[in-house]
Write an enzyme that holds these catalytic residues in place. Structure first.
Site, PDB file in Angstrom:
ATOM      1  N   GLY A 142     -94.500 -56.467 -28.080  1.00 40.17           N
ATOM      2  CA  GLY A 142     -93.538 -55.596 -28.768  1.00 40.17           C
ATOM      3  C   GLY A 142     -94.112 -55.122 -30.089  1.00 40.17           C
ATOM      4  O   GLY A 142     -95.317 -55.227 -30.318  1.00 40.17           O
ATOM      5  N   ASN A 143     -93.280 -54.579 -30.934  1.00 36.65           N
ATOM      6  CA  ASN A 143     -93.749 -54.164 -32.263  1.00 36.65           C
ATOM      7  C   ASN A 143     -92.589 -54.274 -33.254  1.00 36.65           C
ATOM      8  O   ASN A 143     -91.472 -54.634 -32.886  1.00 36.65           O
ATOM      9  CB  ASN A 143     -94.330 -52.746 -32.220  1.00 36.65           C
ATOM     10  CG  ASN A 143     -93.303 -51.734 -31.746  1.00 36.65           C
ATOM     11  OD1 ASN A 143     -92.296 -51.515 -32.407  1.00 36.65           O
ATOM     12  ND2 ASN A 143     -93.541 -51.130 -30.584  1.00 36.65           N
ATOM     13  N   HIS A 144     -92.894 -53.972 -34.518  1.00 36.11           N
ATOM     14  CA  HIS A 144     -91.912 -54.227 -35.585  1.00 36.11           C
ATOM     15  C   HIS A 144     -90.869 -53.132 -35.761  1.00 36.11           C
ATOM     16  O   HIS A 144     -90.091 -53.179 -36.706  1.00 36.11           O
ATOM     17  CB  HIS A 144     -92.628 -54.402 -36.933  1.00 36.11           C
ATOM     18  CG  HIS A 144     -93.477 -55.636 -36.982  1.00 36.11           C
ATOM     19  ND1 HIS A 144     -92.955 -56.895 -36.849  1.00 36.11           N
ATOM     20  CD2 HIS A 144     -94.811 -55.793 -37.150  1.00 36.11           C
ATOM     21  CE1 HIS A 144     -93.924 -57.783 -36.942  1.00 36.11           C
ATOM     22  NE2 HIS A 144     -95.061 -57.142 -37.105  1.00 36.11           N
TER      23      HIS A 144
ATOM     24  N   ALA B 222     -90.997 -46.306 -31.183  1.00 32.28           N
ATOM     25  CA  ALA B 222     -92.360 -46.847 -31.221  1.00 32.28           C
ATOM     26  C   ALA B 222     -92.614 -47.429 -29.833  1.00 32.28           C
ATOM     27  O   ALA B 222     -92.411 -48.618 -29.591  1.00 32.28           O
ATOM     28  CB  ALA B 222     -92.459 -47.915 -32.295  1.00 32.28           C
TER      29      ALA B 222
END
Ligand code: C5P
Length: 402
Positions: A212-214, A280
């Site tokens: 995943g990402n922030h 994102a």
């Protein structure tokens, strides 16, 4: 400047359980810039405290023809209240109040104001499903409509009786939208459909882990709220996030992976006027998802990653009349990279934000953006809230799309 700036709203509350939502309605109207005064029937006071309404509206709440100060009684002038109001909104309107209004009865202050008011009148009925369906209530609502009043629809769902059905008062935001629409018939995005992708995507490695990402989804949600307030119907396709919206004009479609986001976008994209890729999206996903949790051992392991579908590029390839906007989060050669992306993905505009700018990018509630149009004109904005950025972005879209 709110969409109801300068508008005096007199809120009439009658005694039904939906009155517990009245403080939220007052706040919603005030948030949109209006001045609010409240008049309530005596029985409404059993459902919502006048003090809460007076505090939120910053005005005394009236419920009888005279004030209760015995040494100095004051006549609460119903004619003055009606003249002050630019709109009289009766919410909730109970079965009893609807029938009194339809018959011209005048046994409380709210009814007296109704009979003397010359301003537009909105009525938000609220009652149990069988009461709502009863021919007398239906007739009363027809009669009130025939007098020129705007009788709002009701919601369907869980009722205070425990039953399920049609009769719930519209949610405060939905009621406010009806009033906003009335005072803003020419909102710039009225009748437009806007698709926004937001948040991160999670790509499963096994049943418990993911890549995943922030991304927080804050920018996408801010864009959705601004678009909805400009009159658009918004479809917000969003990855895992803690952000929430109650806006009646925003339909949230929650997804987890890039593939799920792509499936939703593919379905909606042909019918929208504006599409914005603010998500994102993971660029890669594990080629294989392990069926069971991968056990810890002492050796190294590797996961083979394969590219995900580029959703924005897909929209660029399949573009008909949509205005298509992308985001570029760059860490080097920002402008050059963003312009290259704009051309490669066949976009009409791209919003550049750099992780090098303090206060810009993930999770924070501010952002610093540069808007690049397909004609290469470039507009840079100061650091500001994500809502401020969203407003600036829609300013640009509206200017260049019209
Ligand atoms: O190519 P890059 O990932 O930097 O492009 C960013 C833009 O493309 C963003 O608008 C993002 O929402 C969109 N994007 C997408 N699908 C992907 C990757 C990026 O829609 N798989």
């Amino acid at each position: 400047m709110g969409l109801l700036s300068g508008v005096n709203i007199l809120l009439g509350i009658s005694g039904g359980i939906a009155a517990y939502k009245s403080p939220l309605l007052v706040r919603e109207l005030i948030k949109n810039g209006s001045e609010v005064r409240v008049v309530m029937t005596p029985s409404a006071k059993d459902f919502v405290a006048p003090l809460a309404l007076a505090t939120l509206s910053k005005n005394p709440v009236l419920s009888s023809f005279t004030s209760t100060d015995l040494d100095n009684p004051v006549w609460n002038d119903h004619v003055e209240l009606g003249l002050w109001a630019d709109v009289f909104l009766i919410a909730p309107a109970t079965s009893n109040t609807l029938s009194a209004m339809a018959q011209g009865r005048c046994n409380n202050l709210l009814l007296a104001v109704y009979l003397s008011a010359k301003c537009p009148i909105f009525i938000a009925p609220a009652m149990d499903l069988d009461m709502f369906a009863h021919p007398s209530n239906q007739k009363n609502m027809e009669t009130l409509s025939s007098f020129g009043n705007k009788v709002l629809p009701v919601d369907e769902g869980f009722l205070a009786s425990g039953l399920q059905g049609k009769g719930r008062m519209l949610e405060p935001k939905a009621i406010a939208m009806h009033v906003i629409d009335f005072f803003n018939p020419t909102l710039p995005l009225k009748d437009k459909r806007v698709l926004i992708t937001a948040g991160p995507t999670y790509e499963a490695i096994d049943p418990v882990r993911f890549i995943g990402n922030h991304a927080s989804g804050k920018m996408g949600f801010a864009l959705a709220e601004v678009a909805a307030n400009l009159g658009a119907k918004v479809i917000l396709v969003c990855g895992p996030t803690t952000e929430k919206t109650q806006h009646p004009q925003i339909q949230v479609k929650s997804i987890v992976s890039a593939m799920e986001m792509f499936e939703e976008v593919k379905e909606v994209y042909p019918s929208v006027d504006i599409a914005i890729g603010a998500a994102a999206v993971a660029d890669y996903k594990p080629e294989l998802v392990a069926e069971h949790k991968i056990k810890k051992k002492n050796n190294n392991i590797s996961i083979n990653l394969v590219p995900t579908q580029d959703i924005l590029a897909y929209m660029g390839t399949h573009k008909k009349n949509q205005y298509l906007l992308g985001f570029a989060l760059e860490t080097e050669n920002e402008l050059v990279n963003a312009i290259e992306k704009l051309q490669r993905k066949n976009l009409d505009g791209i919003v550049l934000n750099s992780l090098q700018d303090p206060g810009a990018g993930f999770s924070v509630s501010t952002n610093k953006i540069t808007y690049i149009h397909s004609n290469k004109s470039i507009q840079t904005f100061q650091i500001q809230s994500k809502t401020g950025c969203a407003e600036a972005i829609f300013d640009q879209i509206i200017k260049h799309d019209s």
